[in-house]
Design a protein around this motif. Structure first.
Motif, PDB file in Angstrom:
ATOM      1  N   SER A  28      -1.821  -4.189  -1.921  1.00  0.00           N
ATOM      2  CA  SER A  28      -0.962  -5.366  -1.826  1.00  0.00           C
ATOM      3  C   SER A  28      -1.771  -6.568  -1.328  1.00  0.00           C
ATOM      4  O   SER A  28      -2.919  -6.432  -0.911  1.00  0.00           O
ATOM      5  CB  SER A  28       0.225  -5.091  -0.895  1.00  0.00           C
ATOM      6  N   GLY A  29      -1.153  -7.733  -1.399  1.00  0.00           N
ATOM      7  CA  GLY A  29      -1.869  -8.978  -1.180  1.00  0.00           C
ATOM      8  C   GLY A  29      -2.518  -9.148   0.177  1.00  0.00           C
ATOM      9  O   GLY A  29      -3.506  -9.855   0.318  1.00  0.00           O
ATOM     10  N   ASN A  30      -1.979  -8.481   1.194  1.00  0.00           N
ATOM     11  CA  ASN A  30      -2.513  -8.661   2.537  1.00  0.00           C
ATOM     12  C   ASN A  30      -3.394  -7.498   2.971  1.00  0.00           C
ATOM     13  O   ASN A  30      -3.702  -7.351   4.154  1.00  0.00           O
ATOM     14  CB  ASN A  30      -1.374  -8.834   3.541  1.00  0.00           C
ATOM     15  N   GLU A  31      -3.787  -6.660   2.031  1.00  0.00           N
ATOM     16  CA  GLU A  31      -4.611  -5.499   2.369  1.00  0.00           C
ATOM     17  C   GLU A  31      -6.081  -5.743   2.067  1.00  0.00           C
ATOM     18  O   GLU A  31      -6.434  -6.269   1.015  1.00  0.00           O
ATOM     19  CB  GLU A  31      -4.115  -4.255   1.632  1.00  0.00           C
ATOM     20  N   TYR A  32      -6.911  -5.336   3.002  1.00  0.00           N
ATOM     21  CA  TYR A  32      -8.350  -5.452   2.890  1.00  0.00           C
ATOM     22  C   TYR A  32      -8.936  -4.129   2.392  1.00  0.00           C
ATOM     23  O   TYR A  32      -8.380  -3.059   2.642  1.00  0.00           O
ATOM     24  CB  TYR A  32      -8.980  -5.753   4.254  1.00  0.00           C
ATOM     25  N   LYS A  52     -10.626 -10.431  -1.238  1.00  0.00           N
ATOM     26  CA  LYS A  52     -10.611 -10.650  -2.685  1.00  0.00           C
ATOM     27  C   LYS A  52     -11.933 -11.201  -3.214  1.00  0.00           C
ATOM     28  O   LYS A  52     -12.252 -11.019  -4.375  1.00  0.00           O
ATOM     29  CB  LYS A  52      -9.473 -11.555  -3.104  1.00  0.00           C
ATOM     30  N   ASP A  67      -8.204  -8.418 -10.266  1.00  0.00           N
ATOM     31  CA  ASP A  67      -6.850  -7.935 -10.000  1.00  0.00           C
ATOM     32  C   ASP A  67      -6.775  -7.113  -8.706  1.00  0.00           C
ATOM     33  O   ASP A  67      -5.694  -6.650  -8.324  1.00  0.00           O
ATOM     34  CB  ASP A  67      -6.300  -7.132 -11.172  1.00  0.00           C
ATOM     35  N   ARG A  68      -7.902  -6.914  -8.069  1.00  0.00           N
ATOM     36  CA  ARG A  68      -8.032  -6.203  -6.784  1.00  0.00           C
ATOM     37  C   ARG A  68      -7.650  -4.736  -6.856  1.00  0.00           C
ATOM     38  O   ARG A  68      -7.492  -4.081  -5.836  1.00  0.00           O
ATOM     39  CB  ARG A  68      -7.224  -6.896  -5.690  1.00  0.00           C
ATOM     40  N   LYS A  69      -7.545  -4.200  -8.058  1.00  0.00           N
ATOM     41  CA  LYS A  69      -7.132  -2.802  -8.175  1.00  0.00           C
ATOM     42  C   LYS A  69      -8.299  -1.837  -8.047  1.00  0.00           C
ATOM     43  O   LYS A  69      -8.101  -0.611  -8.006  1.00  0.00           O
ATOM     44  CB  LYS A  69      -6.393  -2.584  -9.493  1.00  0.00           C
ATOM     45  N   THR A  92      -4.115  -3.158   6.043  1.00  0.00           N
ATOM     46  CA  THR A  92      -3.693  -4.540   6.241  1.00  0.00           C
ATOM     47  C   THR A  92      -4.624  -5.217   7.240  1.00  0.00           C
ATOM     48  O   THR A  92      -5.475  -4.581   7.842  1.00  0.00           O
ATOM     49  CB  THR A  92      -2.254  -4.614   6.785  1.00  0.00           C
TER      50      THR A  92
END
Lengths: 110, 117
Positions: A28-32, A52, A67-69, A92
């Motif tokens: 998810s967007g806030n995960e490193y 990212k 896409d950070r996948k 996170t």
């Protein structure tokens, strides 16, 4: 925290680049993305992390797809001392209880 | 040397006994974490302390307890030991900037190897 998938093992020749892949399709967007490694029976060692953008430090480079996948940890010139289990962890930005999966065993051959 | 000191390095004891593992965090780090690593379970998070207070708990058995003292060192107490408690116990510390960049950069010690006979 998102689940990660890594191959069980890989090897590379000494002096060559080692490219260690990691899939994290539910990130998810806030995960490193964090990478640690553990040389046999020693304490795990932090390597690098990113959100990212691609990151580089004195140990390695981290390439994160747009896409950070998925991501790839790159050891530019592997040495025998880089033989270890490498863990890809997605967490996170809050201080979390890191969950170490099985990781990928990298064997560097002479 | 990572700056995180764990003692003892090795410990052999018998079933039913009690042991204490000690950890001194890296200078300036306020958070201490305990992990257990056995052959069949991998690295398992046990517990975390931040500046003397328990912050997060993992799969820590009731027979195990920990605390962090005012000088920030931590102790993990393992009691009524069983054969299955044989493992490497790692302590880690972090500055624990609670949110954002680098919040999960942990520095691990060399571990304490516990053997229960």
């Amino acid at each position: 925290d998102a689940k990660t998938t890594q191959p069980t093992s890989m090897d590379c020749a000494e002096g060559r680049a080692a490219n260690l892949p990691c899939n994290h399709s539910t990130i998810s967007g806030n995960e490193y993305v964090y990478w640690y490694r553990q040389i046999h029976s020693q304490g795990p060692q932090y390597i690098i992390h990113g959100l990212k953008n691609n990151e580089t430090n004195e140990m390695a480079s981290l390439i994160i797809t747009e896409d950070r996948k998925s991501s790839t940890l790159i050891l530019p010139h592997a040495t025998l001392r880089d033989t270890a289990v490498y863990y890809c962890i997605v967490v996170t930005g809050a201080n979390s209880k890191l969950t170490f999966g099985k990781g990928i065993t990298l064997s560097v051959r002479p | 040397d990572s700056g995180v000191t764990q003692t003892p390095k090795h410990l052999i004891t018998a079933t039913g006994q009690r042991v204490t593992l000690r950890c001194s965090p890296r200078s300036g780090d306020l958070s201490v974490y305990w992990y257990q690593q056995s052959l069949d379970q991998g690295l398992q998070f046990l517990i975390q302390y931040y500046n003397g207070e328990e912050r997060a708990k993992g799969n820590i058995l009731e027979r195990f307890s920990a605390q962090q003292f005012p000088d920030l060192h931590s102790e993990l107490n393992l009691s009524s030991l069983e054969l299955g408690d044989s493992a490497l116990y790692f302590c880690a510390s972090s500055v624990a900037s609670w949110l954002g960049e680098g919040a999960n950069v942990l520095t691990f010690g060399a571990g304490s190897r516990l053997t229960v006979l």
